[in-house]
Scaffold this active site. Structure first.
Site, PDB file in Angstrom:
ATOM      1  N   TYR A  11       0.752  -1.084   0.360  1.00  0.00           N
ATOM      2  CA  TYR A  11      -0.082  -0.038  -0.128  1.00  0.00           C
ATOM      3  C   TYR A  11       0.808   1.257   0.119  1.00  0.00           C
ATOM      4  O   TYR A  11       1.913   1.381   0.480  1.00  0.00           O
ATOM      5  CB  TYR A  11      -0.940   0.177   1.230  1.00  0.00           C
ATOM      6  CG  TYR A  11      -0.344   0.012   2.539  1.00  0.00           C
ATOM      7  CD1 TYR A  11       0.028   1.378   3.125  1.00  0.00           C
ATOM      8  CD2 TYR A  11      -0.143  -1.232   3.186  1.00  0.00           C
ATOM      9  CE1 TYR A  11       0.648   1.054   4.406  1.00  0.00           C
ATOM     10  CE2 TYR A  11       0.453  -1.259   4.437  1.00  0.00           C
ATOM     11  CZ  TYR A  11       0.748  -0.079   4.966  1.00  0.00           C
ATOM     12  OH  TYR A  11       1.526  -0.339   6.287  1.00  0.00           O
ATOM     13  N   HIS A  52       2.423  -7.644  10.592  1.00  0.00           N
ATOM     14  CA  HIS A  52       2.855  -7.104  12.092  1.00  0.00           C
ATOM     15  C   HIS A  52       2.812  -8.135  12.918  1.00  0.00           C
ATOM     16  O   HIS A  52       1.763  -8.933  13.066  1.00  0.00           O
ATOM     17  CB  HIS A  52       1.991  -6.062  12.547  1.00  0.00           C
ATOM     18  CG  HIS A  52       2.107  -4.548  11.556  1.00  0.00           C
ATOM     19  ND1 HIS A  52       2.937  -3.733  11.779  1.00  0.00           N
ATOM     20  CD2 HIS A  52       1.341  -4.347  10.623  1.00  0.00           C
ATOM     21  CE1 HIS A  52       2.953  -2.723  11.021  1.00  0.00           C
ATOM     22  NE2 HIS A  52       1.967  -2.973  10.326  1.00  0.00           N
TER      23      HIS A  52
END
Lengths: 233, 181
Positions: free
Chosen positions: A143, A158
Site C-alpha cells: 500500500y 505485523h
C-alpha cells in the site's frame, strides 16, 4: 552468583531510533543517550497470557466472518526461540495486516482500495511447548504511504510478542521473499545489517504448503535469552 | 542465535492490539492498596501530542509482588490485581490507567511502574519507569543524571490525591529518560 540477566541485543541486529529516510522518526526518536539499567526483578518478570486469550478462530484469519476473504490463502508458521535456541513455549503472538488489496480494517486508513467484509486482519495464537505457532490468513497487499514520493510499503504482517519477561517484549514485521519493494522501504532498510534485515523475510516452504489449498511460509522469531534459567528442565 | 530485529508498531495496531484487549484497569474491585488513576500523555520532540502511540504498563501489586514465577513471593500475589495494562493514546496523546500504587519490591527499590511506549516513528519501543517520589536510595534512580530525574516522576494532582499524571516526551528539551534494559 552467575549473571542471570537477559542478553543485551547486539546493536547491529536492531534499527537505531533515528533513521532520517523514515520521516516519522525525526520528531519521535529519542536523541539523548539511554541510561543503562542493570537488570532487576522488574525486567525479569512480565505479563503471562493463557488459553483464555485464544478462541477457535483467532489464529485463522480466514474464518472470522460469514464468508471467506478474497486473496491468496497462506499459512504462516514458525518457532519462537530464545538466542540460545531454546523454545519459548506458551507465549502470546498477536498479528495484524492489510487485506489482499492493501487496506487495513481501520478508520485512519484512507487508501482508496476496497475493504473486504470478510477480513479483519487480526490474529492471536499461543506457542506450543516447542515454541511453534501457526496462522492461516491471506497474503496482505502493498500500500502507498506518504513518507516520500511514490512510497509503497512492501506486503507485511505485523507481529507482537511478549516472551517470558518485560525484557523480551518485541514488536516487528514479517516480509515476503522476493518483494521488490523491500529495497525502497525505509522501515525495512532502517536495519542496516543485511543479514539482520533478512531475518524478517519469511521463507517459502513447500512442506508447509498444503496441496490444493494454501501456500506455506516459515517465519522463526528469536527473542532475548539468558545463560541459565531457574525453570530449565 | 541472532535476535529478530524490531520494527515500528505503525499507525494501525488498534485493529488488533487495543480493540479486544485494551486494558486500562489493572486493579479489580477487590484489589488491595491505594487506588490511583494514572493519566498519561505522549508528546513528540516539538511538544505535539502523539495520537497513535500505545502505552503498556507492568507493575507489582500493592505489596511489591509481581505475578510471575521469577518473583519468589508470587504465591502471595494479590489475585485481584493483574499487573499488566495497555492502551492506545487518543488524538491529544492521552490515555488513563486505573491501578493501585505498587509496593516496594525490595528494601532499597522505590515503588515504580515499568513502561513501554510504541508508536509510528519508533523503530523499537522506548522503556521507562514511573516513580512516585525521588526521595530514598533507589539504585536505578541513582544512575539517572540528577537534572533529568524529574522526567521519571508522576505528578500528583493538587485537588485529587488519587490522580497522578505522567508525560512521556519522546524527544526535545524535556526528553524523558529512557532505559537500555
Amino acid at each position: 552468583m552467575a549473571d542471570n540477566s537477559y542478553h543485551r541485543p547486539d546493536p547491529a541486529s536492531q534499527p537505531d531510533y533515528l533513521y532520517e529516510p523514515y520521516r516519522s522518526t525525526l520528531r519521535r526518536a529519542p536523541r539523548k543517550p539511554l541510561v543503562f539499567l542493570p537488570e532487576t526483578l522488574s525486567e525479569r518478570t512480565g505479563p503471562l497470557f493463557g488459553h483464555d486469550e485464544i478462541t477457535e478462530t483467532s489464529s485463522d484469519l480466514t474464518r472470522q466472518h460469514a464468508g471467506e476473504p478474497l486473496g491468496q490463502r497462506i499459512i504462516v508458521t514458525g518457532r519462537v526461540v530464545d538466542d540460545n535456541g531454546r523454545p519459548v513455549p506458551n507465549t502470546l503472538l498477536e498479528i495484524w495486516q492489510t487485506n489482499a488489496a492493501g487496506r487495513y480494517f481501520h478508520n485512519k486508513d484512507n487508501h482508496p482500495a476496497p475493504l473486504d467484509p470478510n477480513f479483519t486482519g487480526a490474529g492471536r495464537a499461543l506457542t506450543d511447548s516447542n515454541g511453534c505457532y501457526r496462522f492461516v490468513t491471506i497474503k496482505p497487499g502493498a500500500y502507498p504511504w506518504r513518507n516520500h514520493a511514490n512510497a509503497w510499503r512492501p506486503a507485511h504482517i505485523h507481529f507482537s510478542l511478549f516472551g517470558p519477561a518485560f525484557a523480551t517484549r518485541l514488536i516487528t514485521q514479517m516480509y515476503f521473499p522476493g518483494d521488490p519493494l523491500l529495497a525502497f522501504d525505509p522501515i525495512a532498510q532502517s536495519i542496516r545489517d543485511e543479514s539482520a534485515r533478512e531475518r524478517l523475510i519469511a521463507r517459502f516452504d513447500l512442506q508447509t504448503t498444503e496441496p490444493e489449498w494454501a501456500l506455506g511460509y516459515c517465519f522463526d522469531i528469536v527473542l532475548r535469552g539468558r545463560d541459565a534459567t531457574p525453570f530449565e528442565d | 542465535m541472532d535476535l529478530t530485529p524490531s520494527q515500528t508498531i505503525g499507525p494501525f495496531f488498534h485493529l488488533c492490539l487495543t480493540r479486544d484487549r485494551a486494558e486500562g484497569r489493572l486493579a479489580g474491585p477487590e484489589a488491595k492498596g491505594d487506588r490511583i488513576r494514572l493519566a498519561c500523555r505522549v508528546l513528540d520532540g516539538d511538544g505535539a501530542p502523539v495520537g497513535d502511540a500505545m502505552i503498556e504498563l507492568w507493575q507489582a501489586d500493592a505489596s511489591g509482588i509481581y505475578n510471575h514465577p521469577e518473583d519468589p513471593r508470587r504465591a502471595s500475589h494479590d489475585p485481584a490485581f493483574c499487573g499488566f495494562g495497555r492502551l492506545a493514546t487518543d488524538e491529544e496523546g492521552r490515555c488513563a490507567f486505573d491501578t493501585v500504587k505498587p509496593g516496594q519490591i525490595s528494601a532499597l527499590e522505590a515503588p515504580h511502574i515499568n513502561v513501554s511506549v510504541f508508536a509510528r516513528g519508533l523503530l523499537k519501543r522506548v522503556a521507562t519507569r514511573i516513580y512516585f517520589s525521588a526521595t530514598g536510595k533507589d539504585p536505578i534512580l541513582a544512575l539517572v543524571p540528577e537534572n533529568r530525574r524529574d522526567t521519571l516522576l508522576a505528578r500528583r494532582d493538587s485537588r485529587n490525591p488519587a490522580l497522578w499524571s505522567f508525560d512521556v516526551h519522546l524527544s526535545g528539551d524535556h526528553e524523558t529518560v529512557f532505559f537500555d534494559i
